[in-house]
Motif scaffolding. Structure first.
Motif, PDB file in Angstrom:
ATOM      1  N   SER A  98      -3.258   0.528  -3.609  1.00 40.26           N
ATOM      2  CA  SER A  98      -2.668  -0.732  -3.183  1.00 40.26           C
ATOM      3  C   SER A  98      -2.479  -1.659  -4.379  1.00 40.26           C
ATOM      4  O   SER A  98      -3.136  -1.528  -5.404  1.00 40.26           O
ATOM      5  CB  SER A  98      -3.547  -1.418  -2.134  1.00 40.26           C
ATOM      6  OG  SER A  98      -4.807  -1.762  -2.685  1.00 40.26           O
ATOM      7  N   THR A 116      -0.845   7.897  -1.554  1.00 41.26           N
ATOM      8  CA  THR A 116      -1.971   7.860  -2.487  1.00 41.26           C
ATOM      9  C   THR A 116      -3.096   6.933  -2.034  1.00 41.26           C
ATOM     10  O   THR A 116      -4.179   6.951  -2.619  1.00 41.26           O
ATOM     11  CB  THR A 116      -1.498   7.403  -3.869  1.00 41.26           C
ATOM     12  OG1 THR A 116      -0.969   6.067  -3.772  1.00 41.26           O
ATOM     13  CG2 THR A 116      -0.412   8.330  -4.401  1.00 41.26           C
ATOM     14  N   SER A 117      -2.806   6.103  -1.029  1.00 47.57           N
ATOM     15  CA  SER A 117      -3.764   5.092  -0.540  1.00 47.57           C
ATOM     16  C   SER A 117      -4.104   4.043  -1.605  1.00 47.57           C
ATOM     17  O   SER A 117      -5.095   3.332  -1.478  1.00 47.57           O
ATOM     18  CB  SER A 117      -5.062   5.757  -0.038  1.00 47.57           C
ATOM     19  OG  SER A 117      -4.792   6.612   1.058  1.00 47.57           O
ATOM     20  N   SER A 172       1.258   4.838   1.156  1.00 43.60           N
ATOM     21  CA  SER A 172       0.641   5.654   2.201  1.00 43.60           C
ATOM     22  C   SER A 172       0.177   7.009   1.674  1.00 43.60           C
ATOM     23  O   SER A 172      -0.819   7.560   2.155  1.00 43.60           O
ATOM     24  CB  SER A 172       1.638   5.862   3.349  1.00 43.60           C
ATOM     25  OG  SER A 172       2.068   4.627   3.874  1.00 43.60           O
ATOM     26  N   VAL A 213       0.851  -1.187   0.000  1.00 40.46           N
ATOM     27  CA  VAL A 213       0.000   0.000   0.000  1.00 40.46           C
ATOM     28  C   VAL A 213       0.885   1.234   0.000  1.00 40.46           C
ATOM     29  O   VAL A 213       1.882   1.302   0.737  1.00 40.46           O
ATOM     30  CB  VAL A 213      -0.929   0.021   1.235  1.00 40.46           C
ATOM     31  CG1 VAL A 213      -1.747   1.307   1.263  1.00 40.46           C
ATOM     32  CG2 VAL A 213      -1.846  -1.198   1.238  1.00 40.46           C
TER      33      VAL A 213
END
Length: 333
Positions: A147, A144-145, A142, A140
């Motif tokens: 995955s 851009t969120s 962090s 993931v």
């Protein structure tokens, strides 16, 4: 394709020479052949259109073939880099051992014994060899969120990378070194960066057995085997030193051993064939079967076992280009 061109040009030359000979030696026959052109206009036009269409179809077929050939060849060379042979831990068929499963890695002691034997051996057609550990993990980003559920987390042996200058900075084209990574840093390849919307300096989280582990992206690298791109269809990868991954997964092993033959990326085919023989000769040095134990040494091309015999280790040797598919015929063509 060049051979076909030369053959067709030769046939055309013979045909033109024949027509020229007829024109010079018997001009009346030549003119009799030409007079039908204005007399039968519809047939002439139809014949010319048919010849044009057939020429277009044949030319398009050759063009498409050349394009596909070039595309596959280039992609393969870009992906494989300097890796010419792969030694894997897959157990051969017919020896009473497992034929499938997740635990097909080469044990750490076997890897070290192979390195000792190879270092002491005379292998003039081998540039180098390096073990890599590959573990798929979800990652993931962090920032851009975004995955990616399946990223090849690759650990490279930092002491054996001299023959594999294939970690290439995607922005500058510079060759990077695995030993330049600081604690908590990784290289992320272009495919993974595209899926995660990541760039250099971003923090990513890799989940190992549902436990998060944070890493900082030191650089975005090109899609190569050493950059974690192990398959045409799934190129997403991240790279760290081998000891880091072995500690992370609590595993003293490597997934495969890559061997580089002498020469560059595109001119090592002849040397690779000799290098394979030389590498195979070193199998005996690490094939000492413990009492009561069975092992198999199988020669694999892709996923097919072409032969198997008794040996103490579970190595299997294969041309790396055949492992990634459709490649050896292209390189040899």
């Amino acid at each position: 394709m060049n051979t076909i061109m030369y053959v067709l040009l030769g046939i055309l030359g013979v045909a033109v020479a024949a027509v020229g000979t007829i024109f010079v030696r018997n001009r009346i026959i030549f003119l009799m052949g030409l007079r039908n052109i204005p007399r039968r206009t519809a047939q002439t036009v139809l014949l010319i259109i048919g010849l044009m269409l057939s020429t277009v179809i044949i030319t398009a077929a050759f063009t498409t073939g050349d394009t596909v050939d070039y595309s596959i060849t280039k992609q393969t060379y870009d992906l494989a880099g300097h890796a010419d042979i792969i030694l894997d831990g897959e157990v051969g068929l017919g020896a009473g051992g497992p034929t499938s499963g997740d635990d097909q890695n080469i044990a750490g002691d076997e890897y070290r014994r192979f390195l000792e034997a190879a270092d002491a051996a005379d292998m003039p057609d081998v540039d180098g060899y390096a073990g890599i550990l590959v573990e798929p993990v979800p990652v993931v980003n962090s920032r851009t969120s975004l995955s990616e559920p399946d990223v090849n987390f690759v650990g490279l042996d930092p002491a054996r990378m001299e023959a594999f200058p294939d970690i290439i900075d995607a922005s500058s084209g510079d060759v990077l070194d695995i030993i330049d990574l600081q604690a908590g840093e990784v290289y992320l390849n272009e495919s993974a960066a595209d899926e995660l919307g990541a760039s250099a300096g971003d923090q990513i989280t890799a989940y190992v057995e549902s436990r998060p582990h944070d890493y900082t992206i030191r650089a975005i690298v090109e899609d190569t085997v050493m950059g974690g791109a192990l398959d045409f269809a799934a190129k997403e990868g991240a790279v760290a030193p081998l000891p880091v991954l072995q500690d992370l997964f609590d595993e003293d092993a490597v997934t495969v051993i890559l061997v580089s033959a002498t020469g560059g990326v595109r001119d090592s085919l002849a040397a690779a064939e000799r290098a394979e023989v030389q590498v195979n000769s070193q199998q005996a040095a690490v094939a000492q079967t413990p009492a009561g134990a069975d092992g198999t040494l199988g020669q694999h091309f892709g996923t097919e076992c072409l032969g198997a015999g008794q040996a103490g280790n579970d190595f299997a040797v294969a041309d790396f280009q055949q492992l990634v598919g459709l490649v050896v015929p292209v390189r040899r063509g």
